[in-house]
Design a protein around this motif. Structure first.
Motif, mmCIF file in Angstrom:
data_model
loop_
_atom_site.group_PDB
_atom_site.id
_atom_site.type_symbol
_atom_site.label_atom_id
_atom_site.label_comp_id
_atom_site.label_asym_id
_atom_site.label_seq_id
_atom_site.Cartn_x
_atom_site.Cartn_y
_atom_site.Cartn_z
ATOM 1 N N SER A 1 0.858 -1.187 0.000
ATOM 2 C CA SER A 1 0.000 0.000 0.000
ATOM 3 C C SER A 1 0.890 1.231 0.000
ATOM 4 O O SER A 1 2.072 1.172 0.385
ATOM 5 N N ALA A 2 0.327 2.356 -0.451
ATOM 6 C CA ALA A 2 1.103 3.590 -0.476
ATOM 7 C C ALA A 2 1.550 3.984 0.923
ATOM 8 O O ALA A 2 2.664 4.480 1.124
ATOM 9 N N GLU A 3 0.700 3.762 1.928
ATOM 10 C CA GLU A 3 1.024 4.119 3.307
ATOM 11 C C GLU A 3 2.225 3.326 3.810
ATOM 12 O O GLU A 3 3.161 3.889 4.399
ATOM 13 N N SER A 4 2.230 2.007 3.573
ATOM 14 C CA SER A 4 3.341 1.180 4.065
ATOM 15 C C SER A 4 4.633 1.490 3.318
ATOM 16 O O SER A 4 5.720 1.495 3.907
ATOM 17 N N VAL A 5 4.523 1.778 2.012
ATOM 18 C CA VAL A 5 5.717 2.144 1.242
ATOM 19 C C VAL A 5 6.283 3.466 1.736
ATOM 20 O O VAL A 5 7.497 3.626 1.901
ATOM 21 N N LEU A 6 5.397 4.432 1.987
ATOM 22 C CA LEU A 6 5.845 5.730 2.480
ATOM 23 C C LEU A 6 6.538 5.590 3.836
ATOM 24 O O LEU A 6 7.596 6.185 4.063
ATOM 25 N N GLN A 7 5.964 4.798 4.722
ATOM 26 C CA GLN A 7 6.590 4.604 6.028
ATOM 27 C C GLN A 7 7.927 3.881 5.897
ATOM 28 O O GLN A 7 8.884 4.198 6.617
ATOM 29 N N GLY A 8 7.997 2.912 4.983
ATOM 30 C CA GLY A 8 9.265 2.216 4.763
ATOM 31 C C GLY A 8 10.341 3.152 4.238
ATOM 32 O O GLY A 8 11.489 3.116 4.702
ATOM 33 N N ALA B 1 10.381 6.365 4.673
ATOM 34 C CA ALA B 1 10.673 7.307 5.753
ATOM 35 C C ALA B 1 11.676 6.712 6.733
ATOM 36 O O ALA B 1 12.603 7.401 7.188
ATOM 37 N N ARG B 2 11.501 5.445 7.070
ATOM 38 C CA ARG B 2 12.448 4.794 7.982
ATOM 39 C C ARG B 2 13.849 4.736 7.366
ATOM 40 O O ARG B 2 14.851 4.986 8.051
ATOM 41 N N LEU B 3 13.924 4.403 6.080
ATOM 42 C CA LEU B 3 15.223 4.351 5.406
ATOM 43 C C LEU B 3 15.886 5.734 5.388
ATOM 44 O O LEU B 3 17.090 5.861 5.620
ATOM 45 N N TYR B 4 15.088 6.757 5.096
ATOM 46 C CA TYR B 4 15.607 8.125 5.063
ATOM 47 C C TYR B 4 16.161 8.525 6.430
ATOM 48 O O TYR B 4 17.269 9.065 6.540
ATOM 49 N N LEU B 5 15.407 8.240 7.466
ATOM 50 C CA LEU B 5 15.818 8.625 8.815
ATOM 51 C C LEU B 5 17.053 7.847 9.251
ATOM 52 O O LEU B 5 17.967 8.394 9.876
ATOM 53 N N GLN B 6 17.105 6.554 8.932
ATOM 54 C CA GLN B 6 18.271 5.750 9.274
ATOM 55 C C GLN B 6 19.521 6.259 8.578
ATOM 56 O O GLN B 6 20.591 6.374 9.198
#
Length: 259
Positions: free
Chosen positions: A175-182, A184-189
């Motif tokens: 889903s777009a929501e799960s992809v966006l959160q994934g 976001a986590r990669l960006y923050l890491q």
């Protein structure tokens, strides 16, 4: 050597920084969702999360003190939270009677697992609207022998400019929501891990500066002691000469009277 370590961490930080624009491009593919998402559109008001990365190593001079002063200057409201990585930083805030939260999971480590733990904590707290913004204060490298305090905003995330194809024309799974959160986590890491590397490079530079300054102070003190030694030795030699001359004159006078 210290210079090799500085170069190593500087290169590692640069590599992490190169990931961020590419991930921002990915956000742009989800622009319609990202534009109104809590990760990119925070509330207009609320407390700020101020993460402070200090060092527990020695021979660093004012390294931690400069970072703490800059971070505390950013704290504009009593509701703003200071989150400290580093026991010496936490002790310094205790001495200043400043409230703080100690991120114990870091415990002197600055590896990828720690970056994942730190970014996961910030992600969770920001997503539940505890903070309207998260910034990280750390020491960044200026040159091989100089550094300065830096402040980097890591949340909210950049939404990115809308791409030529927008999300409705793409197949996004699950889903777009799960992809966006994934993403976001990669960006923050990547952002946090890059900051860790930059801080370690600056730490080595600070140590070189401190030790070099210590060598200069020792050399100056050695010159001062040598000057004082020779000056004192000259005073003693002159005193001995005067005393010997006086004794010789007295002896000659005594012989003259007796003759």
């Amino acid at each position: 050597s210290n210079f090799a370590k500085i170069r190593h961490f500087q290169t590692a930080a640069w590599r992490q920084e190169q990931c961020l624009p590419e991930l921002t491009k990915c956000f742009s593919l989800l622009a319609p969702l990202a534009a109104a998402h809590p990760l990119t559109a925070p509330p207009p008001a609320g407390p700020k999360g101020i993460m402070i990365i200090t060092s527990d190593e020695g021979f660093l001079g004012e390294f931690n003190g400069d970072i703490l002063r800059a971070a505390l200057a950013e704290k504009k409201s009593p509701e703003d939270d200071c989150i400290v990585l580093g026991e010496r930083g936490a002790l310094a805030l205790e001495e200043r009677r400043q409230p703080y939260a100690f991120f114990s999971q870091a415990a002197g480590r600055r590896d990828y697992e720690t970056a994942v733990a730190v970014s996961g904590f910030l992600f969770k707290e920001f997503l539940r609207r505890r903070y309207r913004q998260v910034v990280i204060f750390y020491a960044g490298l200026e040159s091989a022998v100089s550094w300065r305090v830096r402040c980097q905003r890591v949340l909210p995330l950049p939404a990115g400019a809308p791409a030529a194809k927008h999300a409705s024309e793409l197949l996004i799974e699950p889903s777009a929501e799960s992809v966006l959160q994934g993403l976001a986590r990669l960006y923050l890491q990547a952002a946090v891990f890059g900051i860790f590397h930059a801080a370690q490079a600056a730490e080595y530079a600070a140590r070189l500066m401190y030790l070099e300054r210590g060598d200069q102070e020792l050399a100056q003190r050695n010159r001062q002691l040598r000057q004082q030694f020779f000056k004192r030795a000259q005073v003693i030699a002159e005193k001995n000469i005067r005393e010997n001359l006086a004794a010789k004159l007295l002896q000659e006078r005594a012989h003259g009277r007796s003759g």
